[in-house]
Design a protein around this motif. Structure first.
Motif, PDB file in Angstrom:
ATOM      1  N   SER A   1      12.303 -15.051  36.509  1.00 54.46           N
ATOM      2  CA  SER A   1      11.574 -14.445  35.236  1.00 54.46           C
ATOM      3  C   SER A   1      12.788 -13.653  34.547  1.00 54.46           C
ATOM      4  CB  SER A   1      10.680 -13.554  35.489  1.00 54.46           C
ATOM      5  OG  SER A   1      11.065 -12.456  36.251  1.00 54.46           O
ATOM      6  N   ILE A   2      12.702 -13.693  32.971  1.00 54.99           N
ATOM      7  CA  ILE A   2      13.681 -13.156  32.365  1.00 54.99           C
ATOM      8  C   ILE A   2      12.914 -12.395  31.209  1.00 54.99           C
ATOM      9  CG2 ILE A   2      14.072 -15.072  30.868  1.00 54.99           C
ATOM     10  CD1 ILE A   2      17.169 -14.207  30.934  1.00 54.99           C
ATOM     11  N   ASP A   3      13.860 -11.171  30.752  1.00 53.73           N
ATOM     12  CA  ASP A   3      13.283 -10.382  29.631  1.00 53.73           C
ATOM     13  C   ASP A   3      14.415 -10.331  28.709  1.00 53.73           C
ATOM     14  OD1 ASP A   3      10.500  -9.655  30.214  1.00 53.73           O
ATOM     15  OD2 ASP A   3      11.072  -8.517  31.825  1.00 53.73           O
ATOM     16  N   LEU A   4      14.160 -10.882  27.318  1.00 55.83           N
ATOM     17  CA  LEU A   4      15.367 -10.754  26.480  1.00 55.83           C
ATOM     18  C   LEU A   4      15.032  -9.601  25.350  1.00 55.83           C
ATOM     19  CD1 LEU A   4      15.889 -14.617  25.683  1.00 55.83           C
ATOM     20  CD2 LEU A   4      17.217 -12.918  27.571  1.00 55.83           C
ATOM     21  N   ASN A   5      16.226  -8.988  24.959  1.00 51.56           N
ATOM     22  CA  ASN A   5      15.811  -7.994  24.012  1.00 51.56           C
ATOM     23  C   ASN A   5      16.860  -8.093  22.815  1.00 51.56           C
ATOM     24  OD1 ASN A   5      13.602  -6.368  25.238  1.00 51.56           O
ATOM     25  ND2 ASN A   5      15.153  -6.588  27.071  1.00 51.56           N
ATOM     26  N   GLY A   6      16.678  -8.132  21.655  1.00 51.68           N
ATOM     27  CA  GLY A   6      17.566  -8.147  20.633  1.00 51.68           C
ATOM     28  C   GLY A   6      17.200  -7.683  19.174  1.00 51.68           C
ATOM     29  N   VAL A   7      18.053  -7.591  18.440  1.00 48.45           N
ATOM     30  CA  VAL A   7      18.020  -7.286  16.976  1.00 48.45           C
ATOM     31  C   VAL A   7      17.693  -8.440  16.082  1.00 48.45           C
ATOM     32  CG1 VAL A   7      18.995  -6.259  14.882  1.00 48.45           C
ATOM     33  CG2 VAL A   7      19.713  -5.210  17.327  1.00 48.45           C
ATOM     34  N   PHE A   8      16.773  -8.379  15.395  1.00 47.99           N
ATOM     35  CA  PHE A   8      16.087  -9.641  14.509  1.00 47.99           C
ATOM     36  C   PHE A   8      17.329 -10.310  13.754  1.00 47.99           C
ATOM     37  CE2 PHE A   8      14.512 -11.593  10.740  1.00 47.99           C
ATOM     38  CZ  PHE A   8      13.752 -12.527  11.323  1.00 47.99           C
ATOM     39  N   ASN A   9      17.506 -11.611  13.818  1.00 50.41           N
ATOM     40  CA  ASN A   9      18.678 -12.112  12.953  1.00 50.41           C
ATOM     41  C   ASN A   9      18.216 -13.602  12.712  1.00 50.41           C
ATOM     42  OD1 ASN A   9      21.065 -13.530  12.073  1.00 50.41           O
ATOM     43  ND2 ASN A   9      22.155 -12.652  13.387  1.00 50.41           N
ATOM     44  N   ASP A  10      17.785 -13.857  11.493  1.00 52.87           N
ATOM     45  CA  ASP A  10      17.381 -15.085  11.402  1.00 52.87           C
ATOM     46  C   ASP A  10      18.364 -16.139  10.678  1.00 52.87           C
ATOM     47  OD1 ASP A  10      17.952 -14.044   8.629  1.00 52.87           O
ATOM     48  OD2 ASP A  10      15.777 -14.351   7.918  1.00 52.87           O
ATOM     49  N   ALA A  11      19.667 -16.011  10.921  1.00 52.67           N
ATOM     50  CA  ALA A  11      20.695 -16.838  10.748  1.00 52.67           C
ATOM     51  C   ALA A  11      20.504 -18.135  11.492  1.00 52.67           C
ATOM     52  CB  ALA A  11      22.148 -16.311  10.688  1.00 52.67           C
TER      53      ALA A  11
ATOM     54  N   THR B   1       9.298  -5.701  16.460  1.00 55.89           N
ATOM     55  CA  THR B   1       8.851  -4.390  16.210  1.00 55.89           C
ATOM     56  C   THR B   1       9.851  -3.771  15.333  1.00 55.89           C
ATOM     57  OG1 THR B   1       8.517  -3.909  18.828  1.00 55.89           O
ATOM     58  CG2 THR B   1       8.453  -2.256  17.572  1.00 55.89           C
ATOM     59  N   ARG B   2       9.008  -3.034  14.415  1.00 56.04           N
ATOM     60  CA  ARG B   2      10.011  -2.319  13.307  1.00 56.04           C
ATOM     61  C   ARG B   2       9.701  -0.950  13.558  1.00 56.04           C
ATOM     62  NH1 ARG B   2       9.537   0.700   8.933  1.00 56.04           N
ATOM     63  NH2 ARG B   2      11.144   0.382   7.107  1.00 56.04           N
ATOM     64  N   ALA B   3      10.927  -0.115  13.797  1.00 58.64           N
ATOM     65  CA  ALA B   3      10.893   1.313  14.200  1.00 58.64           C
ATOM     66  C   ALA B   3      10.530   1.994  12.817  1.00 58.64           C
ATOM     67  CB  ALA B   3      11.872   1.745  15.032  1.00 58.64           C
ATOM     68  N   ASP B   4      10.349   3.221  13.052  1.00 58.11           N
ATOM     69  CA  ASP B   4      10.021   4.039  11.736  1.00 58.11           C
ATOM     70  C   ASP B   4      11.354   4.260  11.102  1.00 58.11           C
ATOM     71  OD1 ASP B   4      10.867   5.690  13.511  1.00 58.11           O
ATOM     72  OD2 ASP B   4       9.413   7.255  13.190  1.00 58.11           O
ATOM     73  N   THR B   5      12.335   4.008  11.629  1.00 62.09           N
ATOM     74  CA  THR B   5      13.796   4.408  11.239  1.00 62.09           C
ATOM     75  C   THR B   5      14.332   2.913  10.569  1.00 62.09           C
ATOM     76  OG1 THR B   5      14.639   3.583  13.392  1.00 62.09           O
ATOM     77  CG2 THR B   5      14.689   6.159  12.597  1.00 62.09           C
ATOM     78  N   GLY B   6      13.675   1.795  10.574  1.00 59.35           N
ATOM     79  CA  GLY B   6      13.925   0.748   9.950  1.00 59.35           C
ATOM     80  C   GLY B   6      14.486  -0.487  10.751  1.00 59.35           C
ATOM     81  N   GLU B   7      14.719  -0.230  12.041  1.00 57.09           N
ATOM     82  CA  GLU B   7      15.354  -1.212  12.805  1.00 57.09           C
ATOM     83  C   GLU B   7      14.242  -2.087  13.038  1.00 57.09           C
ATOM     84  OE1 GLU B   7      15.056   1.792  14.703  1.00 57.09           O
ATOM     85  OE2 GLU B   7      17.001   2.459  14.308  1.00 57.09           O
ATOM     86  N   LEU B   8      14.628  -3.676  12.966  1.00 60.74           N
ATOM     87  CA  LEU B   8      13.776  -4.468  13.515  1.00 60.74           C
ATOM     88  C   LEU B   8      14.202  -5.301  14.686  1.00 60.74           C
ATOM     89  CD1 LEU B   8      11.304  -6.282  12.694  1.00 60.74           C
ATOM     90  CD2 LEU B   8      12.624  -7.835  11.221  1.00 60.74           C
ATOM     91  N   THR B   9      13.656  -5.057  16.011  1.00 62.43           N
ATOM     92  CA  THR B   9      14.056  -5.557  17.203  1.00 62.43           C
ATOM     93  C   THR B   9      13.028  -6.593  17.663  1.00 62.43           C
ATOM     94  OG1 THR B   9      13.099  -3.761  18.269  1.00 62.43           O
ATOM     95  CG2 THR B   9      15.497  -3.412  17.581  1.00 62.43           C
ATOM     96  N   TRP B  10      13.324  -7.389  18.686  1.00 63.90           N
ATOM     97  CA  TRP B  10      12.346  -8.377  19.283  1.00 63.90           C
ATOM     98  C   TRP B  10      12.623  -8.317  20.771  1.00 63.90           C
ATOM     99  CZ3 TRP B  10      14.934 -11.692  22.445  1.00 63.90           C
ATOM    100  CH2 TRP B  10      16.400 -12.113  22.002  1.00 63.90           C
ATOM    101  N   THR B  11      11.604  -8.661  21.557  1.00 64.04           N
ATOM    102  CA  THR B  11      11.455  -8.893  22.986  1.00 64.04           C
ATOM    103  C   THR B  11      10.885 -10.208  23.177  1.00 64.04           C
ATOM    104  OG1 THR B  11       9.326  -7.623  23.213  1.00 64.04           O
ATOM    105  CG2 THR B  11      11.267  -6.505  23.619  1.00 64.04           C
ATOM    106  N   ALA B  12      11.427 -11.009  24.200  1.00 65.61           N
ATOM    107  CA  ALA B  12      10.979 -12.328  24.724  1.00 65.61           C
ATOM    108  C   ALA B  12      11.083 -12.536  26.029  1.00 65.61           C
ATOM    109  CB  ALA B  12      11.833 -13.289  23.879  1.00 65.61           C
TER     110      ALA B  12
END
Length: 108
Positions: free
Chosen positions: A33-43, A84-95
């Protein structure tokens, strides 16, 4: 990607006889099993392009981990792609992903 965690657990079965004073176990099937976490990047070629179809398809994805010249390759199905969009503006993801094809995880 910011961080990840993975596990390669083995199931066990208790087979303790009535003549024993401690538990006896057998190793059973292997898993991954794996849990990935990152910052949104649609490039092109980045995380969103790879994971955006997780909610709508059953595509297996190859996960290749390399550490100190050792590689662990697994075919995985990802069960969620949560943004997830934090109230400070970061857009992060988990998979989170799990083993898909019954191949024992093996470092090479």
């Amino acid at each position: 990607m910011r961080n990840f965690s993975f596990a390669t657990p083995r199931a066990v079965q208790d087979v303790t006889g009535v003549d024993k004073s401690a538990i006896e176990r057998l190793l059973l099937l292997a898993d991954f099993s794996i849990d990935l976490n990152g910052v949104f990047n649609d490039a092109a070629g980045k995380s969103h392009q790879t994971l955006k179809t997780v909610p709508s398809t059953s595509v297996q994805r190859t996960v290749a981990l390399e550490v100190s010249g050792q590689t662990l390759n697994n075919e995985c199905v990802f069960t969620d792609y949560a943004l997830t969009r934090a109230d400070t503006g970061e857009l992060t993801w988990t998979a989170p992903g799990v083993l898909a094809d019954g191949t024992v995880p093996t470092w090479s």
